[in-house]
Design an enzyme around this catalytic site. Structure first.
Site, PDB file in Angstrom:
ATOM      1  N   GLU A   1      45.047  40.823  53.296  1.00 44.20           N
ATOM      2  CA  GLU A   1      44.861  42.276  53.462  1.00 44.20           C
ATOM      3  C   GLU A   1      46.189  42.959  53.802  1.00 44.20           C
ATOM      4  O   GLU A   1      46.493  44.033  53.292  1.00 44.20           O
ATOM      5  CB  GLU A   1      43.841  42.550  54.565  1.00 44.20           C
ATOM      6  CG  GLU A   1      42.432  42.151  54.190  1.00 44.20           C
ATOM      7  CD  GLU A   1      41.494  42.236  55.368  1.00 44.20           C
ATOM      8  OE1 GLU A   1      40.987  43.328  55.648  1.00 44.20           O
ATOM      9  OE2 GLU A   1      41.275  41.201  56.039  1.00 44.20           O
TER      10      GLU A   1
ATOM     11  N   HIS B   1      35.569  43.762  34.389  1.00 45.34           N
ATOM     12  CA  HIS B   1      34.824  44.784  35.158  1.00 45.34           C
ATOM     13  C   HIS B   1      34.194  44.174  36.417  1.00 45.34           C
ATOM     14  O   HIS B   1      33.185  44.675  36.900  1.00 45.34           O
ATOM     15  CB  HIS B   1      33.732  45.439  34.314  1.00 45.34           C
ATOM     16  CG  HIS B   1      34.196  45.884  32.956  1.00 45.34           C
ATOM     17  ND1 HIS B   1      34.691  47.151  32.724  1.00 45.34           N
ATOM     18  CD2 HIS B   1      34.264  45.213  31.778  1.00 45.34           C
ATOM     19  CE1 HIS B   1      35.030  47.240  31.438  1.00 45.34           C
ATOM     20  NE2 HIS B   1      34.789  46.079  30.848  1.00 45.34           N
TER      21      HIS B   1
ATOM     22  N   LYS C   1      33.174  36.027  62.746  1.00 41.70           N
ATOM     23  CA  LYS C   1      34.108  36.483  61.705  1.00 41.70           C
ATOM     24  C   LYS C   1      35.320  35.569  61.505  1.00 41.70           C
ATOM     25  O   LYS C   1      35.869  35.024  62.448  1.00 41.70           O
ATOM     26  CB  LYS C   1      34.633  37.897  62.039  1.00 41.70           C
ATOM     27  CG  LYS C   1      33.617  38.995  61.897  1.00 41.70           C
ATOM     28  CD  LYS C   1      33.099  39.178  60.480  1.00 41.70           C
ATOM     29  CE  LYS C   1      34.037  39.959  59.605  1.00 41.70           C
ATOM     30  NZ  LYS C   1      34.208  41.345  60.033  1.00 41.70           N
TER      31      LYS C   1
ATOM     32  N   SER D   1      37.568  38.192  64.880  1.00 42.22           N
ATOM     33  CA  SER D   1      37.298  39.553  65.346  1.00 42.22           C
ATOM     34  C   SER D   1      37.148  39.511  66.857  1.00 42.22           C
ATOM     35  O   SER D   1      36.700  38.504  67.415  1.00 42.22           O
ATOM     36  CB  SER D   1      36.021  40.052  64.686  1.00 42.22           C
ATOM     37  OG  SER D   1      35.378  40.991  65.524  1.00 42.22           O
TER      38      SER D   1
END
Ligand code: ARG
Length: 459
Positions: free
Chosen positions: A291, A157, A284, A278
């Site tokens: 992804e 979980h 970043k 970024s």
């Protein structure tokens, strides 16, 4: 008048829009070498059976070999206005050797030709997919080998659950990819039958030798029913499904890479060459590769559904709908190859932040099961021991402590079975090392698992 090889009964040229709409050359030109390989085997069989003369056969071999070499080295550019790769190559051969070229299509149809080409093409791609999978499994193995003692929390979980090691966690993925590898081999076994000689749908009146072409092209045997040979694409569906599973596994792995790279986890740091920045936020470092892999999984699922839907309403035998199969399955193959090939070096170059993993293991009471097991091993029924351990966790939360920090008096207040060896029993290293059951995270158990992966890699 009509330019097409099939143009004899037509009075008009094909409308330009229709020509574009009908053409599959942009996709099936990828199969030019398989198309030539199939034609060479077919021509050899025609000659052996006395259906064409030896001189024609020799011209066909010369012509097709020239065409193959010229496409390979760029001297011959495939005409994107052609209907498909079969028409283009036959047309080109006929330009060079008119008499022989016109004989090549004896006792053959584009229906068995395309079914053959797709099988040959995908058979090669399965080999590439398996090479890439093996390389990925080997990358996972290398990282796992370095992290047999790297303690981290195992999750259920997404809540800290019990102690594992990073090696143990990674080997779970090796197991998945090893099954994917097997699945591809199974698919190859079923795909590896030759449809050549099924002709349009009903075989031929010529005395052809389908066993000869099948064995020449490395197939197990000919497909045993000519209508099946030209109509089914179950091997495409099967491969698309194998790939959907590979992508699903890669996607779950990606999700973890993304989580682990976050400041919230900070379990790993991806190499600069495998992350991006970024355009506005200078701080970043984004896990774009993972992804994208997760994102591309959607395509693989889509392609599988495309193929299943494409086939579900088709009467036997060939229907032009089937031309759509290639775009879907080729896209799945290329997507999976790209993802696998970028994933392996991303893993090999990432830095494992072992201390952060260990630190995460200290919080979250991941030794609470071991505390209950301690009591149960001293004779308390497990359900009761579970309750005691749960109450101790509640006490820890109230006091802001870990289980290791409670006093023996705290323990004894809950059960007289507790002695000072409780601290040793709930120590993270003990918790790990005692998990020696088959498949568990202790060093001994993990070494056995690594051995299984190693045997697979050396196979
Ligand atoms: N381009 C076609 C395909 O990919 C080849 C087979 C065409 N057959 C036919 N009867 N029109 O399916």
């Amino acid at each position: 008048m009509a330019q097409n090889l099939w143009g004899a009964r037509f009075q008009k040229e094909l409308d330009a829009l229709v020509n574009e709409f009908n053409s599959s050359i942009k996709t099936d030109s990828l199969m030019y070498s398989q198309d030539i390989q199939g034609s060479l085997a077919h021509a050899e069989m025609l000659c052996k059976q006395g259906i064409i003369e030896e001189s024609d056969y020799n011209d066909i071999v010369c012509g097709l070999t020239q065409i193959k070499n010229e496409i390979d080295n760029g001297a011959l550019v495939i005409d994107m206005n052609a209907e498909d790769i079969h028409m283009f190559i036959e047309g080109e051969l006929t330009k060079r050797y008119p008499k022989a070229g016109k004989k090549l299509h004896t006792s053959r149809s584009r229906n068995d030709q395309v079914a053959l080409d797709v099988r040959l093409y995908l058979r090669d791609k399965i080999v590439s997919l398996n090479e890439s999978l093996k390389n990925l499994i080997s990358a996972i193995y290398e990282v796992a080998k370095e992290n047999v003692d790297t303690v981290m929390p195992g999750y259920t979980h997404l809540q800290r659950a019990q102690p594992v090691t990073f090696a143990h966690h990674l080997i779970a993925y090796s197991a998945m990819f090893m099954r994917d590898y097997d699945r591809l081999n199974d698919t190859k076994k079923r795909l590896n039958f030759s449809p050549l000689g099924s002709c349009a749908l009903a075989g031929t009146t010529y005395d052809i030798d389908r066993d000869f072409t099948a064995s020449k092209l490395g197939f197990t045997a000919p497909v045993f029913n000519s209508m099946d040979g030209v109509s089914d694409r179950d091997f495409c569906v099967e491969l698309a499904s194998d790939i959907a599973l590979i992508m699903m596994h890669l996607s779950r792995f990606s999700e973890e890479i993304i989580l682990w790279s976050s400041w919230e986890f900070k379990f790993i740091e991806l190499d600069d060459a495998y992350s991006t920045g970024s355009s506005i936020m200078p701080q970043k470092k984004n896990p774009d590769i993972a992804e994208l892999v997760r994102g591309k999984t959607g395509r693989a699922y889509g392609n599988l559904i495309t193929l299943l839907t494409l086939l579900k309403g088709l009467p036997l035998a060939y229907n032009k709908d089937m031309q759509e199969d290639k775009e879907a399955i080729f896209d799945s193959v290329e997507t999976a190859l790209k993802c696998l090939n970028v994933f392996a070096p991303m893993l090999r170059t990432m830095v494992v932040l072992k201390e952060n993993m260990a630190k995460a293991g200290e919080k979250g009471f991941i030794n609470a099961t071991d505390c209950a097991d301690y009591l149960a091993k001293k004779g308390m029924p497990f359900r009761e021991a579970y309750k005691v351990s749960g109450s101790l966790v509640a006490l820890c939360i109230q006091k802001g402590k870990t289980l290791n920090e409670l006093s023996l008096d705290d323990y004894k207040a809950f059960s007289q079975l507790f002695e000072c060896d409780i601290y040793e029993a709930i120590d993270m290293t003990t918790c790990l090392n005692k998990r020696t059951s088959k498949g568990a995270p202790s060093r001994v158990a993990v070494e056995e698992q690594l051995k299984i992966v190693e045997n697979f890699l050396n196979d």
